[in-house]
Scaffold this motif. Structure first.
Motif, PDB file in Angstrom:
ATOM      1  N   THR A  28       0.814  -1.202   0.000  1.00 52.08           N
ATOM      2  CA  THR A  28       0.000   0.000   0.000  1.00 52.08           C
ATOM      3  C   THR A  28       0.854   1.261   0.000  1.00 52.08           C
ATOM      4  O   THR A  28       0.397   2.307  -0.423  1.00 52.08           O
ATOM      5  CB  THR A  28      -0.948   0.030   1.217  1.00 52.08           C
ATOM      6  OG1 THR A  28      -0.174  -0.048   2.401  1.00 52.08           O
ATOM      7  CG2 THR A  28      -1.945  -1.100   1.153  1.00 52.08           C
ATOM      8  N   TYR A  40      -5.245   6.582   8.374  1.00 53.25           N
ATOM      9  CA  TYR A  40      -6.378   5.684   8.598  1.00 53.25           C
ATOM     10  C   TYR A  40      -7.371   6.401   9.498  1.00 53.25           C
ATOM     11  O   TYR A  40      -6.992   6.947  10.530  1.00 53.25           O
ATOM     12  CB  TYR A  40      -5.903   4.372   9.229  1.00 53.25           C
ATOM     13  CG  TYR A  40      -5.005   3.607   8.296  1.00 53.25           C
ATOM     14  CD1 TYR A  40      -5.541   2.717   7.373  1.00 53.25           C
ATOM     15  CD2 TYR A  40      -3.633   3.820   8.295  1.00 53.25           C
ATOM     16  CE1 TYR A  40      -4.718   2.034   6.483  1.00 53.25           C
ATOM     17  CE2 TYR A  40      -2.810   3.136   7.413  1.00 53.25           C
ATOM     18  CZ  TYR A  40      -3.355   2.247   6.516  1.00 53.25           C
ATOM     19  OH  TYR A  40      -2.551   1.590   5.629  1.00 53.25           O
ATOM     20  N   HIS A  45     -14.404   0.807  11.954  1.00 58.65           N
ATOM     21  CA  HIS A  45     -13.724   0.321  10.748  1.00 58.65           C
ATOM     22  C   HIS A  45     -12.847   1.446  10.217  1.00 58.65           C
ATOM     23  O   HIS A  45     -13.328   2.545   9.972  1.00 58.65           O
ATOM     24  CB  HIS A  45     -14.753  -0.106   9.702  1.00 58.65           C
ATOM     25  CG  HIS A  45     -14.142  -0.508   8.403  1.00 58.65           C
ATOM     26  ND1 HIS A  45     -13.366  -1.637   8.270  1.00 58.65           N
ATOM     27  CD2 HIS A  45     -14.177   0.082   7.184  1.00 58.65           C
ATOM     28  CE1 HIS A  45     -12.961  -1.736   7.011  1.00 58.65           C
ATOM     29  NE2 HIS A  45     -13.434  -0.699   6.341  1.00 58.65           N
ATOM     30  N   LYS A  46     -11.563   1.203  10.064  1.00 54.76           N
ATOM     31  CA  LYS A  46     -10.621   2.228   9.606  1.00 54.76           C
ATOM     32  C   LYS A  46     -10.545   2.224   8.086  1.00 54.76           C
ATOM     33  O   LYS A  46     -10.378   1.184   7.463  1.00 54.76           O
ATOM     34  CB  LYS A  46      -9.218   1.983  10.175  1.00 54.76           C
ATOM     35  CG  LYS A  46      -9.177   1.867  11.684  1.00 54.76           C
ATOM     36  CD  LYS A  46      -9.454   3.174  12.348  1.00 54.76           C
ATOM     37  CE  LYS A  46      -9.216   3.060  13.839  1.00 54.76           C
ATOM     38  NZ  LYS A  46     -10.220   3.663  14.640  1.00 54.76           N
ATOM     39  N   LYS A  47     -10.677   3.409   7.505  1.00 53.66           N
ATOM     40  CA  LYS A  47     -10.565   3.576   6.062  1.00 53.66           C
ATOM     41  C   LYS A  47      -9.299   4.367   5.767  1.00 53.66           C
ATOM     42  O   LYS A  47      -8.974   5.318   6.469  1.00 53.66           O
ATOM     43  CB  LYS A  47     -11.792   4.311   5.517  1.00 53.66           C
ATOM     44  CG  LYS A  47     -11.767   4.449   4.005  1.00 53.66           C
ATOM     45  CD  LYS A  47     -13.063   5.024   3.488  1.00 53.66           C
ATOM     46  CE  LYS A  47     -12.991   5.173   1.978  1.00 53.66           C
ATOM     47  NZ  LYS A  47     -14.199   5.787   1.453  1.00 53.66           N
ATOM     48  N   ARG A  48      -8.612   3.974   4.730  1.00 50.79           N
ATOM     49  CA  ARG A  48      -7.348   4.616   4.348  1.00 50.79           C
ATOM     50  C   ARG A  48      -7.621   5.783   3.397  1.00 50.79           C
ATOM     51  O   ARG A  48      -8.350   5.651   2.432  1.00 50.79           O
ATOM     52  CB  ARG A  48      -6.453   3.584   3.664  1.00 50.79           C
ATOM     53  CG  ARG A  48      -5.087   4.081   3.309  1.00 50.79           C
ATOM     54  CD  ARG A  48      -4.266   2.887   2.795  1.00 50.79           C
ATOM     55  NE  ARG A  48      -2.935   3.259   2.458  1.00 50.79           N
ATOM     56  CZ  ARG A  48      -2.547   3.581   1.226  1.00 50.79           C
ATOM     57  NH1 ARG A  48      -3.385   3.545   0.219  1.00 50.79           N
ATOM     58  NH2 ARG A  48      -1.296   3.912   0.998  1.00 50.79           N
ATOM     59  N   HIS A  76       0.820   3.402  16.331  1.00 48.80           N
ATOM     60  CA  HIS A  76      -0.490   3.370  15.699  1.00 48.80           C
ATOM     61  C   HIS A  76      -0.853   1.943  15.292  1.00 48.80           C
ATOM     62  O   HIS A  76      -0.062   1.250  14.645  1.00 48.80           O
ATOM     63  CB  HIS A  76      -0.513   4.308  14.486  1.00 48.80           C
ATOM     64  CG  HIS A  76      -0.411   5.745  14.898  1.00 48.80           C
ATOM     65  ND1 HIS A  76      -1.497   6.541  15.074  1.00 48.80           N
ATOM     66  CD2 HIS A  76       0.662   6.494  15.219  1.00 48.80           C
ATOM     67  CE1 HIS A  76      -1.112   7.747  15.463  1.00 48.80           C
ATOM     68  NE2 HIS A  76       0.199   7.739  15.568  1.00 48.80           N
ATOM     69  N   MET A  78      -2.735   0.565  13.089  1.00 47.46           N
ATOM     70  CA  MET A  78      -2.885   0.201  11.686  1.00 47.46           C
ATOM     71  C   MET A  78      -1.540   0.144  10.961  1.00 47.46           C
ATOM     72  O   MET A  78      -1.485  -0.171   9.788  1.00 47.46           O
ATOM     73  CB  MET A  78      -3.808   1.194  10.963  1.00 47.46           C
ATOM     74  CG  MET A  78      -5.230   1.221  11.471  1.00 47.46           C
ATOM     75  SD  MET A  78      -6.113  -0.314  11.213  1.00 47.46           S
ATOM     76  CE  MET A  78      -6.194  -0.377   9.437  1.00 47.46           C
ATOM     77  N   THR A  82      -2.982   6.867  12.397  1.00 48.45           N
ATOM     78  CA  THR A  82      -4.410   6.670  12.627  1.00 48.45           C
ATOM     79  C   THR A  82      -4.984   7.931  13.233  1.00 48.45           C
ATOM     80  O   THR A  82      -4.483   8.428  14.242  1.00 48.45           O
ATOM     81  CB  THR A  82      -4.649   5.478  13.573  1.00 48.45           C
ATOM     82  OG1 THR A  82      -3.998   4.331  13.022  1.00 48.45           O
ATOM     83  CG2 THR A  82      -6.124   5.201  13.742  1.00 48.45           C
ATOM     84  N   GLU A  87     -15.220   9.110  10.045  1.00 48.52           N
ATOM     85  CA  GLU A  87     -14.921   9.271   8.625  1.00 48.52           C
ATOM     86  C   GLU A  87     -15.653  10.503   8.070  1.00 48.52           C
ATOM     87  O   GLU A  87     -15.095  11.263   7.282  1.00 48.52           O
ATOM     88  CB  GLU A  87     -15.384   8.006   7.900  1.00 48.52           C
ATOM     89  CG  GLU A  87     -14.753   7.773   6.573  1.00 48.52           C
ATOM     90  CD  GLU A  87     -15.184   6.445   5.989  1.00 48.52           C
ATOM     91  OE1 GLU A  87     -15.633   6.469   4.831  1.00 48.52           O
ATOM     92  OE2 GLU A  87     -15.086   5.415   6.670  1.00 48.52           O
TER      93      GLU A  87
END
Length: 100
Positions: A28, A40, A45-48, A76, A78, A82, A87
């Protein structure tokens, strides 16, 4: 002068948070263009998101960095930076930064 101090402080925080991960190369990390970095975001739920480094200049984004430091320190979960916010809030914030 104060603005430069803020930029330097934000850059230093980002460098510290990512320095522990510098030896870890993931697939990534390849898709982050020059002048950008990945974060993130999300409460469960973590979104990039890939965002421009120019956001480091903005006080509102610096506030998010401070919150990230308070919540996670420099470890962090992730493997990247983070941001502890919803979001929806992050999208609203970055949309306003794009317009400024």
């Amino acid at each position: 002068m104060v603005r430069l101090m803020g930029i330097a402080h934000a850059k230093q925080k980002l460098q510290r948070s990512l320095s522990a991960r510098i030896g870890m190369v993931s697939t990534t990390s390849i898709d982050v263009p020059k002048g950008h970095f990945a974060v993130y975001v999300g409460e469960t739920h973590k979104k990039r998101f890939v965002i421009p480094i120019s956001y480091l200049n903005h006080p509102l984004f610096q506030d998010l960095l401070n919150r990230a430091e308070e919540e996670f320190g420099f470890d962090h979960p992730m493997g990247g930076l983070t941001i502890p916010c919803s979001e929806e809030y992050f999208i609203t914030l970055t949309s306003s930064l794009n317009g400024s």
